[in-house]
Design a protein around this motif. Structure first.
Motif, short mmCIF file in Angstrom:
data_model
loop_
_atom_site.label_atom_id
_atom_site.label_comp_id
_atom_site.label_asym_id
_atom_site.label_seq_id
_atom_site.Cartn_x
_atom_site.Cartn_y
_atom_site.Cartn_z
N GLU A 131 0.85 -1.20 0.00
CA GLU A 131 0.00 0.00 0.00
C GLU A 131 0.88 1.24 0.00
OE1 GLU A 131 -3.08 0.03 3.06
OE2 GLU A 131 -2.66 -2.06 3.45
N HIS A 186 -6.82 6.38 -3.40
CA HIS A 186 -7.54 7.42 -2.66
C HIS A 186 -6.60 8.49 -2.13
CE1 HIS A 186 -6.26 5.83 1.30
NE2 HIS A 186 -6.44 4.63 0.78
N GLU A 195 -2.61 7.47 -2.02
CA GLU A 195 -2.26 6.06 -1.90
C GLU A 195 -2.88 5.31 -3.06
OE1 GLU A 195 -2.85 4.08 1.92
OE2 GLU A 195 -3.64 2.29 0.92
N ASP A 197 -3.33 1.22 -4.17
CA ASP A 197 -3.08 -0.17 -3.78
C ASP A 197 -3.30 -1.07 -4.99
OD1 ASP A 197 -2.93 0.90 -1.23
OD2 ASP A 197 -5.03 0.46 -0.78
MG MG Z 1 -4.33 1.59 2.87
#
Ligand code: MG
Ligand code: GLN
Ligand code: MG
Ligand code: MG
Length: 444
Positions: A131, A186, A195, A197
């Motif tokens: 992440e 997001h 971030e 992922d």
């Molecule tokens: Mg996260």
């Protein structure tokens, strides 16, 4: 995808690829590449391209400087962004000595070595879901990064569609063109912080993906007049950037070895031992997972970054969280890692720590479901909660005492890592910060 040499030749011709970028990673986690024109493709595919390793950090001595680049054909990829001189494709390479043996100063080879130890212990995959977080800063008229953030949004905010949001969407689209499966993207807690992922992958592929990811983020940000940084703590009093690592082992049958539906908490004995191993070696692991002076400016209370060695299934203050999901998604989330970690070294070290826990059949401390930041030092001691190292210097000292993590790096990388990081710490010690002058110049 497992391409053959013939397929790669065919695709490069059809797609008008003009350059091949041969990529590898140095000890500091920095991507290096040797670019060759497409006319050299036969030489590349015959494993005959050499480069001078003596100029790469942590590599070799001058007298043994010529190294071979062995492309991993499964990493073949055409960069989706245009180049006025024709398309560019990349191949991630392993580094071999001139006599053809894997070079053990190469972090990627070293990860392969540790994965083989895992397979010998009976596991088929080490699944890693990262992440990564990063900040976007504005570039000035000379294209140099400034400290101006380009928004003041917060966690999961629907900020007005600004440069940062557009840039992040573009990054996600480019990643998808390159075959990444992006699971979430997001705004993070900090202004200008984001971030993204992507789907978990087996250890080696995951480390490759992290490197590719950083390259894509930086490349696209530039198009928007922004500088993307993975520096862990660029600004004081604002959240830092981590790179949480979600992990699980697959057994020989390909099932999640961390899951056991018959236990109270749904975690298998294997998960318990693995977790215990990571906790046991947490201090030394910090040197590898948080390898810069700045990394330790992030590991302070108040910003959702871990400071203490503990685990929990319920709250996010400890070093390791066990997310609620069970079955195939049963996993541990190590929250200390930051994106300056060399992903090959970090994943190899975490895996080795977990395997040591399995081998020794270690039992983890009890979970801590209270907010550790609300506990006094005495309460923490009573609960067996130790501190993570508070500086790079302390982390290196922990690594010097931890044979398991030293072995995870192997003698060559351990030595180069120590040399390079001691040098970094000593350079830092020579500096005097603004904070010190403000505190002391007038007072004394
Ligand atoms: Mg996260
Ligand atoms: N930015 C935080 C860190 O430094 C993590 C915040 C989060 O993902 N909840 O690790
Ligand atoms: Mg986050
Ligand atoms: Mg997380």
């Amino acid at each position: 995808k497992n391409y053959s040499a013939a397929e790669i030749k065919k695709i490069t011709a059809e797609e008008n690829v003009q350059f091949l970028r041969l990529m590898f990673t140095d000890i500091n986690g920095i991507i290096k590449n040797v670019e060759v024109p497409i006319s050299q493709i036969d030489k590349v595919l015959a494993n005959k391209v050499m480069f001078d390793g003596s100029s790469i950090d942590g590599f070799v001595r001058i007298e043994e400087s010529d190294m071979l680049l062995i492309p991993d054909l499964s990493t073949f990829l055409i960069f989706p962004w245009g180049s006025e001189h024709g398309k560019v494709a990349r191949l991630i390479c392993d580094i071999h000595t001139p006599t053809g043996e894997p070079f053990m100063g190469d972090p990627r080879n070293n990860l392969r070595r540790v994965i083989a130890l895992m397979q010998a212990a009976g596991y088929s995959r080490f699944n890693i879901g990262p992440e990564p977080e990063f900040f976007l800063f504005k570039l000035d008229e000379n294209e140099e990064p400034t400290l101006d953030l380009n928004d003041d949004g917060g966690y999961f905010d629907f900020a007005p569609i600004d440069l940062g949001e557009n840039c992040r969407r573009d990054i996600v689209l480019e990643l998808e063109k390159m075959g990444f499966e992006v699971e979430a993207s997001h705004h993070e807690v900090g202004p200008g912080q984001h971030e993204i992922d992507f789907k978990y992958a087996d250890a080696l592929e995951a480390a490759d993906n992290i490197q590719t990811f950083k390259l894509v983020v930086k490349t696209i940000a530039r198009k928007y007049g922004l500088h993307a940084t993975f520096m862990p703590k660029p600004l004081p009093k604002i959240a830092g950037s981590g790179m949480h690592i979600n992990m699980s082992l697959s057994n020989a049958q390909g099932e999640n070895a961390f899951y056991d539906g018959t236990t109270d908490d749904g975690l298998s004995e294997i998960a318990d031992h693995f977790l215990a191993g990571v906790l046991e070696h947490a201090r030394a692991l910090t040197a590898v997972n948080n390898p810069t002076v700045n990394s330790y400016k992030r590991l302070v209370p108040g910003y959702e970054a871990p400071v203490y060695i503990a685990w929990s299934g319920h709250n996010r203050s400890p070093l390791i969280r066990v997310p609620q999901a069970r079955g195939l998604s049963t996993r541990l989330e190590l929250r200390s890692v930051d994106p300056t970690a060399n992903p090959y070294l970090a994943i190899a070290s975490i895996l080795a720590a977990g395997l040591a826990g399995l081998e020794q059949q270690e039992t983890p401390m009890s979970p801590i479901d209270r907010n550790i930041y609300g506990m006094t030092a005495d309460e923490r001691r009573a609960n067996g909660i130790a501190d993570l190292p508070s500086t790079l210097h302390n982390a290196l000292k922990a690594l010097e005492k931890d044979k398991v993590i030293q072995d995870a790096l192997g003698p060559h990388l351990y030595q180069s890592f120590m040399d390079s990081k001691r040098h970094e710490w000593n350079a830092y010690r020579q500096t005097i910060s603004e904070w010190e002058r403000e505190q002391y110049l007038r007072l004394y």
